[in-house]
Design a protein around this motif. Structure first.
Motif, mmCIF file in Angstrom:
data_model
loop_
_atom_site.group_PDB
_atom_site.id
_atom_site.type_symbol
_atom_site.label_atom_id
_atom_site.label_comp_id
_atom_site.label_asym_id
_atom_site.label_seq_id
_atom_site.Cartn_x
_atom_site.Cartn_y
_atom_site.Cartn_z
ATOM 1 N N TRP A 163 27.270 16.611 42.556
ATOM 2 C CA TRP A 163 27.377 17.114 43.931
ATOM 3 C C TRP A 163 28.090 16.045 44.762
ATOM 4 O O TRP A 163 27.483 15.373 45.593
ATOM 5 N N PRO A 164 29.403 15.859 44.582
ATOM 6 C CA PRO A 164 30.107 14.733 45.195
ATOM 7 C C PRO A 164 30.411 14.930 46.684
ATOM 8 O O PRO A 164 30.653 16.044 47.135
ATOM 9 N N VAL A 165 30.404 13.809 47.377
ATOM 10 C CA VAL A 165 30.697 13.807 48.807
ATOM 11 C C VAL A 165 32.190 13.589 48.998
ATOM 12 O O VAL A 165 32.819 12.841 48.244
ATOM 13 N N CYS A 166 32.779 14.205 49.993
ATOM 14 C CA CYS A 166 34.203 13.996 50.292
ATOM 15 C C CYS A 166 34.421 12.530 50.655
ATOM 16 O O CYS A 166 33.694 11.989 51.489
ATOM 17 N N SER A 221 29.853 18.325 50.705
ATOM 18 C CA SER A 221 29.752 17.791 52.068
ATOM 19 C C SER A 221 30.881 18.409 52.887
ATOM 20 O O SER A 221 31.755 19.082 52.344
ATOM 21 N N TYR A 281 35.178 22.316 46.439
ATOM 22 C CA TYR A 281 35.723 20.975 46.687
ATOM 23 C C TYR A 281 34.642 19.901 46.684
ATOM 24 O O TYR A 281 34.566 19.102 45.776
ATOM 25 N N TRP A 282 33.786 19.909 47.708
ATOM 26 C CA TRP A 282 32.809 18.836 47.830
ATOM 27 C C TRP A 282 31.430 19.372 48.190
ATOM 28 O O TRP A 282 31.289 20.478 48.660
ATOM 29 N N TRP A 317 30.683 24.446 53.261
ATOM 30 C CA TRP A 317 31.062 23.957 51.934
ATOM 31 C C TRP A 317 30.162 24.497 50.838
ATOM 32 O O TRP A 317 30.562 24.618 49.699
ATOM 33 N N CYS A 364 42.422 12.194 51.440
ATOM 34 C CA CYS A 364 41.190 12.771 50.919
ATOM 35 C C CYS A 364 41.529 13.678 49.740
ATOM 36 O O CYS A 364 42.018 14.777 49.918
ATOM 37 N N CYS A 392 34.304 17.939 55.279
ATOM 38 C CA CYS A 392 35.520 17.150 55.115
ATOM 39 C C CYS A 392 36.221 17.096 56.473
ATOM 40 O O CYS A 392 35.766 17.745 57.423
ATOM 41 N N ASN A 442 37.182 24.536 52.668
ATOM 42 C CA ASN A 442 36.082 23.800 52.030
ATOM 43 C C ASN A 442 34.854 24.702 51.960
ATOM 44 O O ASN A 442 33.946 24.627 52.785
ATOM 45 N N PHE A 444 34.651 20.406 41.730
ATOM 46 C CA PHE A 444 33.670 19.718 40.891
ATOM 47 C C PHE A 444 32.789 20.656 40.100
ATOM 48 O O PHE A 444 32.022 20.237 39.273
#
Ligand code: FE2
Length: 714
Positions: A189-192, A371, A368-369, A430, A5, A373, A363, A10
């Motif tokens: 807004w990225p997902v892990c 979402s 980081y994400w 997160w 992962c 993790c 997180n 971001f």
């Protein structure tokens, strides 16, 4: 540790600013940047709303639709700056009224059915732009001295920013609760990325020994970052050694409870928990989609993904508690949720705190994400995820630490949650940023509410008390507490203290005393300075209960009417009044009826009845009766305002204030006549003023007459 992962920040991570500094112009720029970044971040979240339905329908019945929250955080700046007197004009009175008050925290069976004519999205975008300009301008021109403190206009700005960051998080939960087709995923807004798809790949949880010891809770006043009022103060908790789960409970670990029929068996649930289960008909965690026996998926903020079994499960506190009860029986261990102090003890394993960390150790802080993790992604000391990923439910209902006081500009931030029904969540998720990502942050939700929150468990002998509202709300009791233990009002000294001083000037010491009508106990405790033993007796079990609690705990909190619906939160304390264990040990409080007192109350050297006789149904009977309870040579002290009221004392029982055979009979000569056969008057009567606060600006000011009598030798 799952290394597949990849960890890629971001957004440029922001940090809550320091309150101190040398250069106020530089601080101004920092605040401006923090304000604008927060504002931008908040607006970017709302880009996830793909259709009008998403803006105008409630995600859950207990909250407003998201359109409200879009305007709410902007209007908050204007409303608070106005309330603080820092600006003098509204930008839009209609919008500012409409989006002022959130629907928060009501019970799951208490649905809000209000309908509001919401402004359009375009109208609110325009409004937000005007607020951005107004607040930016204010930051650039406001008076600013460093460090920023509670009273600075910059504190109001930070309050507005941190408030928006709270709503950033809670709005992201509401978006997660909208139908999937109403939202769109956002590249920023990225997902892990999901790495493990098989249940068998999920690492097994285990227990880690923790030494326990003394834990100090509460943020020091000198701390250099913004905090909400409930974070300040102190509390010390001594913890015995305990064990804590190395990782948060994963979806995989929780699945065992679901598959064991955990949602169908009342025995795993608290009474409140089963009430919620029956109401909601929940069969599995709320963000799980599909059947436990089939293909399960997980609803994220804007996406639905194949079940990431190694991510933390997200549940409410009632579900987490049910899991622990089930797990306790499976393992034979006292598995439970950690209390606030246990979590804080674990948190010491992470040395750094925001804003000091160069990069987040977990997180959190959107570093980081967008979402969760895997639960074994971020090792922290002997554990994973002591902070970050998802919030962790605790067994502790929130209340104020010692020294808690309310910030007057946001007086309803904390105390509405001090009702024993809101439990603390710890550690941050997160999307926890700013104050939410700090070690000392303290947020609490109703136990049935959902946040990005899960849990870790502990094996511990500690039992958190189910706190009820720690503030006495009954105005009658609060008024008595204020009169007995509060500050002096209108320059009049404390009545109980002055009364006992008067008694002591005539009778320096006495053996056994009775304080009849002792109310919440101050006079009894003052008498204990001069007497070997004091019985404090009152007709009201409510007052006696308060007196007992105060004597046991040295402190008692109460909410005093200020004006209208507004309250002041106060604390009565004995030790600052010089009342210690020695006095407390000499007093015995009990409930009793002055007009029908049990035979056991006898053999007294001193009986005191402060402002009691005018409240009795039959004062004459009381006075004749107490004479028998005094030893020969014993002292009777009466204070009275002679305020006879038919509602309390039938007119035929009034001692005085009447005409007798056409002649005026005042209460004092009537007393003299009544007591003469058994008593001699020891001193001239004395007038003693008495002030009872009714509101902040309304007081009852009375003048009691103190008479002192010695029982004749028979
Ligand atoms: Fe709010």
């Amino acid at each position: 540790m799952n290394l597949e992962c990849s960890v890629t920040p971001f957004t440029p991570p922001t940090r809550t600013p320091w309150l101190q500094g040398e250069d106020s112009q530089r601080k101004r720029r920092e605040l401006l940047t923090y304000f604008q970044q927060t504002y931008d971040l908040y607006e970017s979240l709302f880009e996830a709303l793909a259709v009008d339905d998403a803006w105008f329908n409630k995600a859950i019945p207990l909250r407003h639709p998201l359109i409200f929250y879009f305007g709410h955080t902007a209007a908050f700046f204007i409303n608070k700056l106005l309330a603080g007197g820092w600006i003098d004009a509204r930008l839009d009175a209609r919008i500012e009224a409409m989006v002022a008050i959130g629907v928060d925290e009501m019970s799951w069976d208490d649905l809000d059915e209000s309908h509001y004519p919401w402004p359009s999205v375009a109208e609110l975008r325009q409004y937000r732009a005007r607020v951005r300009e107004r607040v930016s301008d204010f930051i650039q021109t406001m008076p600013l001295t460093l460090p920023i403190d509670w009273h600075s206009p910059a504190w109001v700005i930070l309050m507005g920013i941190e408030h928006e960051r709270i709503h950033l998080e809670t709005s992201s939960v509401l978006i997660r609760q909208l139908p999937l087709q109403w939202v769109r995923s956002l590249p920023q807004w990225p997902v892990c990325p999901l790495a493990r798809h098989q249940l068998a790949q999920v690492p097994a949880n285990s227990l880690v020994d923790v030494a326990g010891g003394l834990v100090r809770l509460g943020k020091p006043q000198s701390d250099a970052t913004y905090a909400w009022d409930n974070e300040y103060g102190q509390r010390e908790v001594h913890l015995a050694p305990f064990q804590a789960s190395r990782m948060l409970v994963s979806n995989a670990e929780f699945l065992a409870f679901v598959q064991a029929g955990g949602y169908l068996e009342p025995r795993w649930w608290s009474e409140e928990g089963w009430g919620w289960r029956q109401f909601s008909q929940a069969q599995q965690p709320t963000f799980w989609v599909g059947e436990p026996e089939g293909e399960l998926r997980l609803r994220l903020m804007c996406d639905e993904v194949p079940m990431p079994w190694d991510w933390p499960v997200e549940v409410n506190q009632l579900e987490a508690d049910a899991f622990c009860r089930w797990k306790a029986v499976q393992t034979g261990l006292s598995v439970q949720l950690p209390c606030e102090a246990e979590w804080s003890c674990l948190r010491q394993q992470v040395a750094v705190d925001q804003p000091n960390w160069p990069v987040a150790p977990g997180n959190i802080n959107l570093e980081y994400w967008a979402s969760s993790c895997p639960v074994d992604q971020f090792a922290q000391g002997d554990f994973f995820d002591l902070l970050g990923n998802v919030w962790q439910w605790s067994s502790s209902p929130i209340d104020g630490y010692d020294g808690f006081s309310i910030h007057s500009l946001y007086d309803d931030f904390s105390t509405p949650t001090f009702d024993g029904k809101h439990n603390l969540i710890k550690g941050g998720s997160w999307i926890s940023t700013g104050n939410l990502a700090l070690q000392h942050s303290r947020y609490a939700f109703r136990r049935h509410f959902f946040q990005h929150a899960g849990f870790r468990y502990v094996v511990s002998g500690h039992r958190e008390t189910d706190s009820v509202n720690p503030y006495e709300m009954d105005p009658r009791v609060a008024q008595a507490l204020d009169a007995h233990y509060g500050p002096d009002h209108l320059g009049v000294a404390n009545f109980g203290q002055a009364l006992v001083a008067r008694v002591a000037s005539l009778v320096p010491t006495a053996g056994k005393a009775l304080d009849m009508g002792c109310s919440v106990g101050r006079t009894s405790l003052e008498l204990a300075r001069h007497c070997r033993e004091v019985d404090g007796v009152d007709f009201s079990a409510r007052f006696i209960d308060v007196a007992l609690t105060l004597a046991r705990q040295d402190r008692f909190r109460y909410a005093l009417p200020s004006e209208g619906d507004l309250l002041e939160y106060c604390e009565a304390r004995l030790s600052p009044l010089g009342i210690g264990a020695e006095q407390v040990a000499r007093v015995h409080f009990s409930q009793g009826d002055a007009c029908n007192l049990k035979p056991k109350y006898q053999g007294y050297d001193l009986i005191l009845a402060a402002n009691l006789i005018e409240q009795l149904r039959d004062p004459k009977r009381f006075l004749l009766d107490v004479a028998h309870r005094l030893n020969a040579g014993g002292i009777l002290v009466l204070s009275s305002t002679y305020l006879w009221q038919e509602a309390l004392t039938p007119k035929e029982n009034w001692l005085g204030g009447i005409r007798e055979n056409g002649e005026a009979l005042a209460s004092y000569p009537a007393l003299q006549r009544l007591l003469a056969p058994a008593f001699e008057e020891l001193a001239e009567p004395q007038e003693l003023p008495l002030v009872i606060r009714q509101t902040a600006r309304h007081y009852q000011h009375a003048l009691a007459q103190v008479t002192v009598w010695r029982k004749r030798a028979e």
